[in-house]
Design an enzyme around this catalytic site. Structure first.
Site, PDB file in Angstrom:
ATOM      1  N   ASP A 236     131.703   5.407  27.901  1.00 15.96           N
ATOM      2  CA  ASP A 236     132.385   5.612  29.169  1.00 15.96           C
ATOM      3  C   ASP A 236     132.601   4.227  29.771  1.00 15.96           C
ATOM      4  OD1 ASP A 236     132.880   5.831  31.935  1.00 15.96           O
ATOM      5  OD2 ASP A 236     131.785   7.725  32.087  1.00 15.96           O
ATOM      6  N   PHE A 237     133.859   3.812  29.924  1.00 18.29           N
ATOM      7  CA  PHE A 237     134.102   2.423  30.337  1.00 18.29           C
ATOM      8  C   PHE A 237     133.654   2.102  31.761  1.00 18.29           C
ATOM      9  CE2 PHE A 237     138.763   3.945  30.126  1.00 18.29           C
ATOM     10  CZ  PHE A 237     138.785   4.411  31.431  1.00 18.29           C
ATOM     11  N   HIS A 255     146.575   3.791  36.458  1.00 15.75           N
ATOM     12  CA  HIS A 255     147.335   4.687  37.344  1.00 15.75           C
ATOM     13  C   HIS A 255     146.594   5.993  37.640  1.00 15.75           C
ATOM     14  CE1 HIS A 255     149.825   7.237  34.205  1.00 15.75           C
ATOM     15  NE2 HIS A 255     148.556   7.192  33.906  1.00 15.75           N
TER      16      HIS A 255
END
EC number: 2.1.1.4
Length: 345
Positions: A236-237, A255
């Site tokens: 999970d970044f 976005h």
């Protein structure tokens, strides 16, 4: 007095019918009209098509007539009977077997985005996405909602893929990325953009960093030929440590998120970067004065309905990068939907 033509609201009427056009295209793809015509290798009558797709003759006739009106099908008359064939664009982009097929993207638009847009008024009023109303799932965790089932996740990944088949080469060649040998594609999904990188830059290797379930589904559904230069890394970044790389790619990632979350993620990348490394953002850029492009303006509304984020201008992305420590920031327009922004450490 105004000339009579000005009184007829042609544009407004066209806009009112916009969703009728979308759904005509969606339904023709869902039924497989273009696939049946591709397989036949000759023009077919409405009767033949209706039998092949398992639909009523009356409904099929009307659908085919509308597709011909939209210039998605060619008509051929013979003995007072009409026969249909695919146009070149329909053959290339609307048949499932084509390498440039948009069918998966169309299916996602029809079955997910269309349902969310039913609640656009609520989204604008409340300033937030509408997953709960559209699908009965909580949107507390954005990707829990987006990936609410394996089937939904596969559809979403196909959507990502089909876009990179069309725009991918342009965004990875907008800047010369040759100096960056080790590339990490954060949220790289099933690897369609990574593939465009390895095609454009034969020297590079790409690690796709994505959620464990995305990596699992990629292995099951997408990674067919073993590309030696593309590998997967689970994580999970926002939480896990990032692989070391010369270039980090964030394609259609920022976005989805608020400015705060974007800066949080970019700061994590900045910390992981060694000097001389860079980050490439791939997004649909709005004009600085907000005047367009229309696609990006509509996508920004879609971000409201579907995510926590928005579409931004090149300057707004540059500001997020600068706030996270990056310098020498430039952006390049590709002339297609997606553009590129590059920042250096």
């Amino acid at each position: 007095t105004t000339p009579a033509t000005d009184v007829y609201p042609r544009k407004i009427l066209e806009y009112m019918e916009g969703f009728l056009i979308s759904k005509t295209v969606f339904t023709s793809c869902e039924l497989g009209v273009f696939d049946v015509l591709l397989a036949a290798e000759r023009p077919l009558s409405a009767e033949e098509i209706s039998q092949a797709v398992g639909a009523s003759l009356d409904g099929t006739q009307r659908l085919l007539a509308a597709c011909a009106g939209l210039q998605l099908l060619n008509t051929h008359w013979d003995n007072g009977q009409v026969f249909y064939s695919n146009t070149e664009q329909s053959r290339v982009f609307l048949t499932r077997s084509s390498p440039l097929s948009l069918c998966q993207s169309i299916q996602y638009s029809s079955r997910t985005i269309y349902l969310c847009w039913h609640y656009l008024t609520d989204a604008v009023r409340e300033g937030r996405n509408q997953y709960e109303k559209a699908f009965g799932v909580s949107s507390k965790d954005l990707f829990q909602a987006l990936y609410r089932s394996d089937e939904e996740m596969v559809k979403f990944m196909h959507l990502m893929n089909s876009i990179w088949n069309i725009c991918g080469r342009d965004v990875v060649t907008a800047f010369d990325l040759m100096p960056f040998k080790v590339i990490c594609d954060l949220g790289g999904c099933s690897g369609a953009l990574a593939k465009q990188c390895t095609l454009a830059y034969p020297e590079c290797t790409v690690t796709i960093f994505d959620l464990p379930k995305v990596v699992r589904v990629s292995g099951e559904h997408f990674v067919t030929e073993a590309d030696q230069r593309i590998s997967f890394h689970e994580g999970d970044f926002f939480k896990d440590s990032l692989p070391v790389a010369d270039l980090y790619i964030l394609a259609r990632i920022l976005h989805d998120w608020t400015d705060e979350r974007c800066i949080e993620l970019l700061c994590r990348i900045y910390k992981a970067c060694k000097p001389g490394s860079a980050v490439l953002l791939v997004e649909a850029l709005l004009n600085e004065d907000g005047s367009g492009p229309l696609t990006a303006q509509l996508y920004s509304l879609n971000m409201l309905v579907q995510t926590e984020g928005r579409e931004r201008t090149g300057a707004q992305y540059a500001a997020l990068l600068a706030a996270s420590g990056f310098t020498n920031i430039q952006h390049r327009l590709t002339g297609k939907i997606y553009d590129a922004v590059l920042g250096h450490k």
